[in-house]
Scaffold this active site. Sequence first.
Site, PDB file in Angstrom:
ATOM      1  N   SER A   1      36.118  42.104  33.221  1.00 21.41           N
ATOM      2  CA  SER A   1      36.318  43.546  33.041  1.00 21.41           C
ATOM      3  C   SER A   1      36.085  44.041  31.623  1.00 21.41           C
ATOM      4  CB  SER A   1      37.731  43.934  33.488  1.00 21.41           C
ATOM      5  OG  SER A   1      37.791  44.011  34.894  1.00 21.41           O
TER       6      SER A   1
ATOM      7  N   LYS B   1      33.794  46.868  31.125  1.00 21.08           N
ATOM      8  CA  LYS B   1      34.191  48.278  31.122  1.00 21.08           C
ATOM      9  C   LYS B   1      34.160  48.891  29.725  1.00 21.08           C
ATOM     10  CE  LYS B   1      37.143  47.999  35.250  1.00 21.08           C
ATOM     11  NZ  LYS B   1      37.234  46.557  35.544  1.00 21.08           N
TER      12      LYS B   1
ATOM     13  N   SER C   1      42.621  48.397  34.424  1.00 23.01           N
ATOM     14  CA  SER C   1      41.312  47.783  34.631  1.00 23.01           C
ATOM     15  C   SER C   1      40.810  48.021  36.048  1.00 23.01           C
ATOM     16  CB  SER C   1      41.366  46.280  34.339  1.00 23.01           C
ATOM     17  OG  SER C   1      40.074  45.769  34.131  1.00 23.01           O
TER      18      SER C   1
ATOM     19  N   LYS D   1      40.483  45.781  25.472  1.00 23.11           N
ATOM     20  CA  LYS D   1      40.200  45.555  26.886  1.00 23.11           C
ATOM     21  C   LYS D   1      40.335  44.088  27.234  1.00 23.11           C
ATOM     22  CE  LYS D   1      39.365  47.086  30.882  1.00 23.11           C
ATOM     23  NZ  LYS D   1      40.284  46.019  31.340  1.00 23.11           N
TER      24      LYS D   1
END
Length: 376
Positions: free
Chosen positions: A59, A62, A119, A222
């Site tokens: 993720s 992202k 997420s 993140k």
Amino acid sequence: MKRHFLGFCLAAVLLIGVFCPLARAETPDFPAQALVLMEASTGQVLYEKSAHVQRPCASITKVMTLLLVFEAIDAGTLHLDDVLTASAHAAGMGGSDIWLKEGEQMTVDDLIKACVVMSANDAAVVLAEAVAGSEDAFVERMNARAAELGMNDTVFKNCNGLDEDGHITSAYDVAVMSRALMQHEKIFDYTLIWIDYVRDGQTQLVNTNKLVRTYDGILGLKTGTTSAAGSCISAAAERNGMRLIAVVLGAENTKDRFSAASSLLDYGFVNWKLTTPELPELPELPVTGGMVSAVSLECEAPSGVLTASGDAEIGIKLILPENVPAPVEPGNVLGTAKVALNGDTVQSLKITAKTEAPAITFSSALQYFLACFFAA
């Protein structure tokens, strides 16, 4: 004699270990497959391990999705209060999500919040479709933006990071796109959330980045985990005016992920510093053939100079002509300020005219003479 010599050698080794601890920290190692520590303002890499080895990053994908979303917001094609509708494709995402149903509506603000904090894969797809019309079109933009940023190790196949053949990046490229995202200060309104809610309080969001609660100076950024990528994080933090980005890919578990990221950031803050040099006072520059004898100057502001902790000599040298011919207009480049670190130039700053100096002409000289005559 031999016994005394061995004893002396042992004592010397112990003294070196006590008084030179940084010698042991010069080549640290952290539990992960790939690592990068980058200073955000300069993009300088302070530590790396398998930095350009291509790997999935889960993720953390992202980060690029959010970068394009915030660029769309800046361009005015997307707004935080826009209400978006989940497509069947978005609602069909697996993995981490907020269980969007086809046709369900949510603001851009809440979708970003879900994408960052939880997420949420489905939220990422809704945002992607809003920006580019479809996820496929959005992925094309992701790859184009990656190329613009010099992310030569990266190929995106989706907008959320679910495992897919050929969906790869590197620790270095993750740091590069993280640095680009951090230029949008609004992102920190989301990455620093610990607990929040969407759907009018019906759905709780808890941040997947536990460093938000534990690390001094943390800014985000993140996390990501899949079976192919392992446990990953791009962690950003700021202390004493210096921002660092620690990228950890392929850790065995979340504990190792957070431990490696915090230790890597600690290593950077202990061993490096960012110093902004102070400009010297600028002189007036004499003008020849002008209606005024000199012009005032101004200079670009220097940026921070990254140095290893310890002694570092930073200086600024002004390079200016003895005089400049008229006419001179504000903004004309008249010289350079050289910022040097230990004698080596690291920045070149433009020195420009702050005031004007019109050239002497017959009419201007006559006007000046008449003005002086009648003033007397």
